[in-house]
Write a protein that holds these residues in place. Structure first.
Motif, mmCIF file in Angstrom:
data_model
loop_
_atom_site.group_PDB
_atom_site.id
_atom_site.type_symbol
_atom_site.label_atom_id
_atom_site.label_comp_id
_atom_site.label_asym_id
_atom_site.label_seq_id
_atom_site.Cartn_x
_atom_site.Cartn_y
_atom_site.Cartn_z
ATOM 1 N N GLN A 94 0.844 -1.269 0.003
ATOM 2 C CA GLN A 94 -0.143 0.057 -0.066
ATOM 3 C C GLN A 94 0.985 1.261 0.109
ATOM 4 O O GLN A 94 0.496 2.277 -0.610
ATOM 5 C CB GLN A 94 -0.975 -0.046 1.196
ATOM 6 C CG GLN A 94 -2.132 -1.153 1.087
ATOM 7 C CD GLN A 94 -2.699 -1.217 2.398
ATOM 8 O OE1 GLN A 94 -2.884 -0.201 3.374
ATOM 9 N NE2 GLN A 94 -3.617 -2.587 2.442
ATOM 10 N N ARG A 100 -4.887 2.181 -0.664
ATOM 11 C CA ARG A 100 -5.086 1.415 0.551
ATOM 12 C C ARG A 100 -5.654 -0.084 0.084
ATOM 13 O O ARG A 100 -6.072 -0.688 0.904
ATOM 14 C CB ARG A 100 -6.236 2.075 1.542
ATOM 15 C CG ARG A 100 -5.437 3.469 1.985
ATOM 16 C CD ARG A 100 -6.394 4.094 2.884
ATOM 17 N NE ARG A 100 -5.747 5.288 3.504
ATOM 18 C CZ ARG A 100 -4.840 5.263 4.508
ATOM 19 N NH1 ARG A 100 -4.491 3.979 4.939
ATOM 20 N NH2 ARG A 100 -4.620 6.302 5.134
ATOM 21 N N ASN A 277 -5.328 -1.252 6.936
ATOM 22 C CA ASN A 277 -6.391 -0.196 6.811
ATOM 23 C C ASN A 277 -7.034 -0.041 8.311
ATOM 24 O O ASN A 277 -7.280 1.170 8.860
ATOM 25 C CB ASN A 277 -7.280 -0.712 5.740
ATOM 26 C CG ASN A 277 -6.981 -0.419 4.640
ATOM 27 O OD1 ASN A 277 -6.911 0.896 4.129
ATOM 28 N ND2 ASN A 277 -6.507 -1.364 3.689
ATOM 29 N N SER A 280 -4.511 1.751 10.581
ATOM 30 C CA SER A 280 -4.339 3.235 10.050
ATOM 31 C C SER A 280 -5.577 4.064 10.474
ATOM 32 O O SER A 280 -5.354 5.106 10.742
ATOM 33 C CB SER A 280 -4.411 3.183 8.478
ATOM 34 O OG SER A 280 -4.133 4.581 7.962
ATOM 35 N N ASP A 285 -1.307 7.313 9.892
ATOM 36 C CA ASP A 285 -0.444 6.616 8.643
ATOM 37 C C ASP A 285 0.992 6.616 9.418
ATOM 38 O O ASP A 285 1.854 6.784 8.146
ATOM 39 C CB ASP A 285 -0.708 7.534 7.425
ATOM 40 C CG ASP A 285 -2.081 7.371 7.180
ATOM 41 O OD1 ASP A 285 -2.608 6.239 7.211
ATOM 42 O OD2 ASP A 285 -2.719 8.383 6.480
ATOM 43 N N LEU A 335 -14.617 -0.342 3.142
ATOM 44 C CA LEU A 335 -13.710 0.697 2.783
ATOM 45 C C LEU A 335 -13.932 1.298 1.469
ATOM 46 O O LEU A 335 -13.952 2.466 1.433
ATOM 47 C CB LEU A 335 -12.318 -0.001 2.612
ATOM 48 C CG LEU A 335 -11.574 -0.378 3.961
ATOM 49 C CD1 LEU A 335 -10.524 -1.057 3.730
ATOM 50 C CD2 LEU A 335 -11.374 0.870 4.775
#
Length: 345
Positions: A94, A100, A277, A280, A285, A335
Motif C-alpha cells: 500500500q 489502500r 487499513n 491506520s 499513517d 472501505l
C-alpha cells in the motif's frame, strides 16, 4: 455607555507549559500501556490456540499430550509468523502504490506464486520444498513487477481501479494455473494450495516460515525509506532517496513472504488489506509507530479466524482462508463505501 469587555487573557508558551496547565502526570496513561495490553492479548490468543482442537493435550495417560509438540506448537508458530508477515506485506504494497486497496492477493502476487509452484510440480515433481519455495518467490516477484510496470505506464483516474486491475491480472494467471492443473491432473492439488489452511502444519513443515521473520526484521530496518517512497517518486527523489531501489526492495520482500506462505500454508486472502487499513483508521499513517500494531493485529486476525475454523463444525475444520475471505470481503466493501463518501463530501 457600556464599558468595553475585558480582553481574554493571553496564553503564552510559558503559561502553557506551567504546572497548572499541564495534564497531571497521574492522569496520563503510560506511553507503552496500549502496546503492552496488545502483547498480553496476543499471548492469550496464542495460549488459547494451543488448547483448542480435537486432541486433548492435557491427557497425560494417552497420547494426547504428544500433539502439543507435534502439531499445536508448530501450528501456533505458523499462525503468528504468517499473520504478522502477510499483514506487513500488505502495508508495504500500500505504501509503494499509494493505494489502500492493494495487497498481495489483490495484485495477483499470490496467483503468480501459485503458478510457479504448479510449474514446479509439473516439470520438477521430485524437487524439495526449498526449490518449490524459490521458484514461487521468483514468479511472485516477476508478477508483481508486471503489475508495477502497468501502473507506471497507465495513469488511472481513480484509486479504486488499481485493485480491480490487479484482480483481473490475478484472475488471468489463476485461469492459466487452472488450465495447467486440469491438463496435468493436478486440479485437486491446486485447490488445496489456494485453500489456505493450518491443518497440515506440523514439525518438519512449518520451519520455512522463519524466513518471514527475517523479512519482518528488514521491514523494520528500512521502514523510514518505505515511508519516504510512499510519498511518491518526485518527493522521494528530491530528498535523495533511490526510489527505484526502494521499490525493488519492497517488491522483493513482499514476494519472499508471499512465496513462503503460499508454499507452506496457502493463500490468506485480504489479510494484508484488512489489517493495515484498520490500524491506520485507529492510529493514523505513521509507518514507524504502526509497525508493531500491524504485526499484532495480523496475528490477532489470522488466529481468531483459525479458531473459528477449528470450532464452528468441530470435530471437522474449515480452511482459514474461507473465514478470512468472508471477513476481508466485508471490510473491503466497507472501505470502498467509506472512500466513496469521503470523495463525495
Amino acid at each position: 455607555m457600556a464599558s468595553p469587555a475585558a480582553p481574554a487573557p493571553r496564553i503564552t508558551n510559558v503559561d502553557a507549559s506551567s504546572p497548572s496547565r499541564r495534564i497531571p502526570q497521574k492522569h496520563r496513561l503510560p506511553k507503552f500501556l496500549p502496546i503492552m495490553l496488545g502483547i498480553v492479548f496476543t499471548i492469550a490468543l496464542v495460549v488459547l490456540s494451543l488448547f483448542v482442537g480435537v486432541a486433548d493435550i492435557t491427557d497425560t495417560a494417552g497420547r494426547g499430550h504428544e500433539f502439543l509438540w507435534i502439531t499445536r506448537v508448530p501450528r501456533t508458530v505458523a499462525l503468528v509468523l504468517s499473520g504478522a508477515s502477510m499483514a506487513i506485506a500488505g502495508l508495504i504494497m500500500q505504501l509503494l502504490t499509494q493505494n489502500r486497496f492493494v495487497e498481495p492477493t489483490t495484485v495477483g502476487t499470490t496467483e503468480w506464486a501459485g503458478l510457479g509452484l504448479l510449474l514446479t510440480y509439473i516439470f520438477m515433481p521430485t524437487s524439495g520444498i526449498f526449490t518449490k519455495m524459490v521458484i514461487a518467490i521468483v514468479f511472485a516477484f516477476a508478477g508483481t513487477m508486471v503489475f508495477f510496470a502497468f501502473l507506471s505506464r497507465v495513469k488511472l483516474r481513480s484509486s479504486l481501479i488499481v485493485p480491480i486491475v490487479g484482480l483481473m491480472i490475478g484472475a488471468v494467471v489463476g485461469a492459466l494455473s487452472t488450465f495447467l492443473a486440469i491438463r496435468y491432473n493436478l486440479l485437486q492439488t491446486l485447490g488445496s494450495w489456494f485453500a489456505g489452511r493450518f491443518t497440515g502444519i506440523e514439525v518438519g513443515r512449518y520451519e520455512p516460515l522463519w524466513i518471514a521473520l527475517l523479512v519482518c526484521a528488514f521491514v523494520v530496518i528500512f521502514a523510514d525509506r518505505f515511508t519516504v517512497a510512499g510519498l511518491g517518486k518526485e518527493v522521494a527523489t528530491n530528498v535523495g532517496l533511490n526510489y527505484e531501489a526502494v521499490v525493488l526492495l519492497g517488491v522483493a520482500l513482499v514476494s519472499i513472504v508471499t512465496g513462503v506462505v503460499t508454499v507452506v500454508v496457502g493463500a490468506l486472502p485480504f489479510l494484508g488489506l484488512v489489517v493495515p487499513n484498520l490500524v491506520s483508521l485507529v492510529r493514523g499513517d505513521n509507518l514507524r509507530t504502526n509497525i508493531p500494531w500491524v504485526f499484532l493485529a495480523g496475528i490477532w486476525l489470522v488466529t481468531i479466524c483459525d479458531l473459528i475454523g477449528r470450532t464452528i463444525i468441530m470435530p471437522f475444520e474449515i480452511p482459514v482462508s474461507l473465514v478470512l475471505g468472508a471477513v476481508g470481503a466485508v471490510v473491503f466493501i466497507g472501505l470502498l463505501l467509506r472512500t466513496r463518501r469521503t470523495s463525495a463530501s
